[in-house]
Scaffold this active site. Structure first.
Site, PDB file in Angstrom:
ATOM      1  N   ARG A 298      53.837  40.986  41.762  1.00 31.85           N
ATOM      2  CA  ARG A 298      52.406  40.345  41.408  1.00 31.85           C
ATOM      3  C   ARG A 298      52.482  38.682  41.520  1.00 31.85           C
ATOM      4  O   ARG A 298      53.448  38.160  40.992  1.00 31.85           O
ATOM      5  CB  ARG A 298      51.908  40.532  39.923  1.00 31.85           C
ATOM      6  CG  ARG A 298      50.788  39.882  39.933  1.00 31.85           C
ATOM      7  CD  ARG A 298      50.215  39.784  38.635  1.00 31.85           C
ATOM      8  NE  ARG A 298      48.774  39.239  38.392  1.00 31.85           N
ATOM      9  CZ  ARG A 298      48.270  38.545  37.132  1.00 31.85           C
ATOM     10  NH1 ARG A 298      48.959  38.403  36.106  1.00 31.85           N
ATOM     11  NH2 ARG A 298      47.377  37.745  37.429  1.00 31.85           N
TER      12      ARG A 298
ATOM     13  N   HIS B 139      42.371  37.775  39.790  1.00 33.92           N
ATOM     14  CA  HIS B 139      42.159  39.305  39.425  1.00 33.92           C
ATOM     15  C   HIS B 139      41.824  40.075  40.562  1.00 33.92           C
ATOM     16  O   HIS B 139      41.226  41.231  40.665  1.00 33.92           O
ATOM     17  CB  HIS B 139      40.911  39.388  38.663  1.00 33.92           C
ATOM     18  CG  HIS B 139      41.030  38.768  37.072  1.00 33.92           C
ATOM     19  ND1 HIS B 139      40.142  38.554  36.379  1.00 33.92           N
ATOM     20  CD2 HIS B 139      42.341  38.908  36.424  1.00 33.92           C
ATOM     21  CE1 HIS B 139      40.760  38.182  35.128  1.00 33.92           C
ATOM     22  NE2 HIS B 139      41.824  38.262  35.284  1.00 33.92           N
TER      23      HIS B 139
ATOM     24  N   ARG C 276      39.343  30.153  27.682  1.00 34.82           N
ATOM     25  CA  ARG C 276      39.020  29.447  28.556  1.00 34.82           C
ATOM     26  C   ARG C 276      37.479  29.359  28.618  1.00 34.82           C
ATOM     27  O   ARG C 276      36.683  30.194  28.264  1.00 34.82           O
ATOM     28  CB  ARG C 276      39.371  30.045  29.939  1.00 34.82           C
ATOM     29  CG  ARG C 276      40.636  30.041  30.386  1.00 34.82           C
ATOM     30  CD  ARG C 276      40.881  30.368  31.759  1.00 34.82           C
ATOM     31  NE  ARG C 276      42.281  30.625  32.004  1.00 34.82           N
ATOM     32  CZ  ARG C 276      42.864  32.081  32.586  1.00 34.82           C
ATOM     33  NH1 ARG C 276      41.855  32.890  32.751  1.00 34.82           N
ATOM     34  NH2 ARG C 276      44.181  32.103  32.869  1.00 34.82           N
TER      35      ARG C 276
ATOM     36  N   GLU D 228      46.447  47.667  37.669  1.00 38.79           N
ATOM     37  CA  GLU D 228      46.982  46.624  38.839  1.00 38.79           C
ATOM     38  C   GLU D 228      48.503  47.213  39.575  1.00 38.79           C
ATOM     39  O   GLU D 228      48.915  47.080  40.682  1.00 38.79           O
ATOM     40  CB  GLU D 228      47.064  44.926  38.411  1.00 38.79           C
ATOM     41  CG  GLU D 228      45.586  44.608  38.078  1.00 38.79           C
ATOM     42  CD  GLU D 228      45.525  43.546  37.249  1.00 38.79           C
ATOM     43  OE1 GLU D 228      45.656  42.342  37.792  1.00 38.79           O
ATOM     44  OE2 GLU D 228      45.398  43.710  36.013  1.00 38.79           O
TER      45      GLU D 228
END
Ligand code: AMP
Length: 404
Positions: free
Chosen positions: A91, A180, A241, A385
């Site tokens: 990744r 993402h 965030r 993922e």
């Protein structure tokens, strides 16, 4: 083909080892606290049995040595020799404008990734450490980089540009990249597979709601907009965030608090979001529990979170000229029925009608949660993922073999 998928963070390495004959995870685990006291590897075998190894894991290379060691160990492993690992998929967070799809790692790819560390100073360096470590440990193993940003490189210019002096875009690459991407790509592809539909004619909104969160508008199978921008801080309210905020407020806070860019970045990335509003936690479950007991700031944090997602869904429906399929994923999207219900509440005018009975209590399962007559199909699709990275890796390796 057996593929090892690595997700190298600053002090951790998550791994999953796939046998792609049947998309099975034959081992997985995590190395934590790299370079710190108390570092360890937690390994899970295919049958679910877990083993822990403590040791001095000073850097990523040693961490990967631990992983390769356990995978090939007689007692806990699942392969006899390391050459049974066909390839490694990484990744990689930032692929800039250059990487529009996953790539076989070579010198040119590494050089470009080194260049993009400026854009992703927290994420790309550990991703690169993993690549370098494998190169020195098993030089013959093919490695593939799968980028979080690649899926969003199809965004049209009017959606990825900021309205700042154009020269800054040319000079520094200041634009919206989105993140993402691997998750958004996996869940929309999987949803279409489940529904047996071709995404070509569809307008899809995917909501990846986890500690990090983003929404993506997918038209005809490609990303046309997403809520994260130059960095992952833009867009939705997240665990820590802030998401969207007037930059005038940012400079005002910096002036008043007498803080520089580093502290400001920490403030908006680490102390804001659900944590900042609630004052108690970044974890949506803890916030929900406190809200249920009447904590007003937790109630507010939940309302703000849901409202922001709802706004983006409306915006993307407008941007695409409608919406056919809405998908929830990520820790919150997959598990929190109340969040899904809170977001969809009031969106009936768009044709979004969820079946409360199906939605209630539903956790982490591939399922349609809209009413049979709902114009928009609403689904929960747990993200994967790692599997997407493994599939990409296999594809790239197969293609590279054809070229030889
Ligand atoms: P992620 O970053 O995708 O792992 O998601 C983390 C977020 O998912 C946290 O805010 C968790 O509170 C939330 N989450 C995980 N499991 C559940 C659950 N069973 N119910 C509600 N929220 C959950």
């Amino acid at each position: 083909m057996k593929i090892l998928v690595l997700n190298c963070g600053s002090s951790s390495i998550k791994y999953q080892f796939f046998s792609l004959a049947n998309n099975a995870v034959i081992a997985k685990g995590i190395v934590e606290k790299i370079g710190m006291k108390g570092s360890f590897l937690k390994h899970e075998k295919e049958d679910g049995q877990k083993v822990m190894f403590e040791g001095e894991i000073l850097d990523h290379k040693i961490g990967i040595e631990y992983i390769l060691g356990v995978l090939s160990s007689a007692k806990h492993g699942c392969i006899a020799k390391l050459d049974e690992i066909s390839a490694v998929g990484h990744r990689v967070v930032h692929g800039g404008e250059l990487f529009t799809e996953s790539k076989l790692v070579n010198e040119a790819v590494i050089d470009a990734l080194e260049k993009y560390t400026e854009l992703a100073p927290l994420h790309n360096p550990p991703n690169l450490k993993g690549i370098y470590a494998l190169r020195s440990l098993i030089p013959s193993i093919p490695q593939v980089a799968v980028f979080d940003t690649a899926f969003h490189t199809t965004m049209p210019k009017h959606s990825y540009m900021y309205a700042i002096p154009y020269a800054l875009y040319k000079k520094y690459g200041i634009r919206r990249y989105g993140f993402h991407g691997t998750s958004h790509r996996y869940v929309f592809s999987r949803a279409c597979e489940i529904l047996g539909t071709d995404p070509k004619g569809l307008k899809i909104v995917t909501c990846h709601l986890g500690n990090g969160a983003s929404v993506c508008a997918i038209k005809g199978g490609i990303s046309v907009d997403t809520s994260m921008g130059f960095t992952p801080v833009e867009g939705l309210i997240m665990g820590t965030r802030s998401g969207d905020i007037d930059m005038g407020a940012v400079s005002y806070i910096m002036d008043k608090e007498k803080i520089g860019t580093k502290s400001a970045s920490t403030l908006f990335n680490k102390h804001s979001g659900l944590l900042g509003i609630s004052g108690i936690s970044s974890d949506s479950r803890e916030i929900r529990a406190a809200a249920d007991k009447g904590d007003e700031r937790c109630m507010l944090a939940i309302k703000m979170f849901d409202y922001r997602v709802k706004k983006y869904i409306g915006a993307y429906a407008a941007a695409m000229g409608g919406i056919d399929l809405l998908i929830f994923t990520g820790g919150i999207g997959e598990n929190s029925d109340t969040t899904r219900a809170g977001i969809c509440d009031g969106l009936e005018f768009l044709g979004i009608e969820i079946d409360q009975q199906v939605n209630t209590g539903l956790r982490s399962k591939e399922i349609i949660i809209s009413k049979p007559g709902s114009k928009v199909k609403v689904m929960v699709v747990p993200t994967n993922e790692e599997l997407m990275i493994a599939i990409d890796t296999q594809k790239i390796i197969d293609e590279s073999k054809k070229l030889v």
